[in-house]
Design an enzyme around this catalytic site. Sequence first.
Site, PDB file in Angstrom:
ATOM      1  CG  MET A  63     -11.467  17.356 -61.608  1.00  0.00           C
ATOM      2  SD  MET A  63     -10.776  16.192 -62.812  1.00  0.00           S
ATOM      3  CE  MET A  63     -10.319  14.827 -61.768  1.00  0.00           C
ATOM      4  CD  GLU A  64     -16.130  18.267 -58.308  1.00  0.00           C
ATOM      5  OE1 GLU A  64     -15.413  18.726 -57.399  1.00  0.00           O
ATOM      6  OE2 GLU A  64     -15.980  18.613 -59.512  1.00  0.00           O
ATOM      7  CG  ASP A  74     -16.011  -4.218 -54.131  1.00  0.00           C
ATOM      8  OD1 ASP A  74     -15.069  -5.012 -53.876  1.00  0.00           O
ATOM      9  OD2 ASP A  74     -16.839  -3.859 -53.275  1.00  0.00           O
ATOM     10  CG  LEU A  97      -3.703  20.286 -56.315  1.00  0.00           C
ATOM     11  CD1 LEU A  97      -2.762  20.685 -57.444  1.00  0.00           C
ATOM     12  CD2 LEU A  97      -3.322  20.962 -55.014  1.00  0.00           C
ATOM     13  CB  CYS A  98     -10.827  18.803 -56.367  1.00  0.00           C
ATOM     14  SG  CYS A  98     -10.662  18.048 -57.974  1.00  0.00           S
ATOM     15  CG  HIS A  99     -11.579  24.837 -55.493  1.00  0.00           C
ATOM     16  ND1 HIS A  99     -10.965  24.710 -56.713  1.00  0.00           N
ATOM     17  CD2 HIS A  99     -11.018  25.900 -54.886  1.00  0.00           C
ATOM     18  CE1 HIS A  99     -10.066  25.669 -56.850  1.00  0.00           C
ATOM     19  NE2 HIS A  99     -10.077  26.406 -55.758  1.00  0.00           N
TER      20      HIS A  99
END
Length: 170
Positions: free
Chosen positions: A116-117, A131, A78-80
């Site tokens: 969020m970014e 990793d 739901l992030c833009h």
Amino acid sequence: MSDTGELTHLDAKGRAHMVDVSAKQATTREATAEAYVQMLPATLQMIVDGGHPKGDVFAVARIAGIQAAKRCADIIPLCHPLMLSSVRVELQAEVEHSRVRVEASCKLNGRTGVEMEALTAASAAALTLYDMCKAVDRGMEIQAVRLLEKKGGKSGHWQVASRSDEVSND
């Protein structure tokens, strides 16, 4: 949650939706997040000494973090999609704690925040460290992914007050 304590990604019937930000004022918005990768002292020393057979671990993790911030809307439903003006990912070896600290900052001039970014950038950089080093240290732990600070928008400035769970709103 919004300033009123409501979940903004749910409509009146409780269904998920992307928030309409078209009426919001475009402002400069910034956010900074961090993550830690705990590892064996020998693994950290290999990274610091540049002795990893895959190359410069920090450089690869930094690029992964930047790429993740740019692709956040593809990962978090739901992030833009945002036109970021700046993404910075810094990695610092903390030899005394046998860990790497990742700090990611994102900035833009827009109608929605970049928390969020920043969190996605810090997480992806930490995952990339894991990793690249898992062949020599499968016991590494990614720890304490969290938002440190956000600026801009209607809610203004927020930052972690200390290393505890206390927060402050300016």
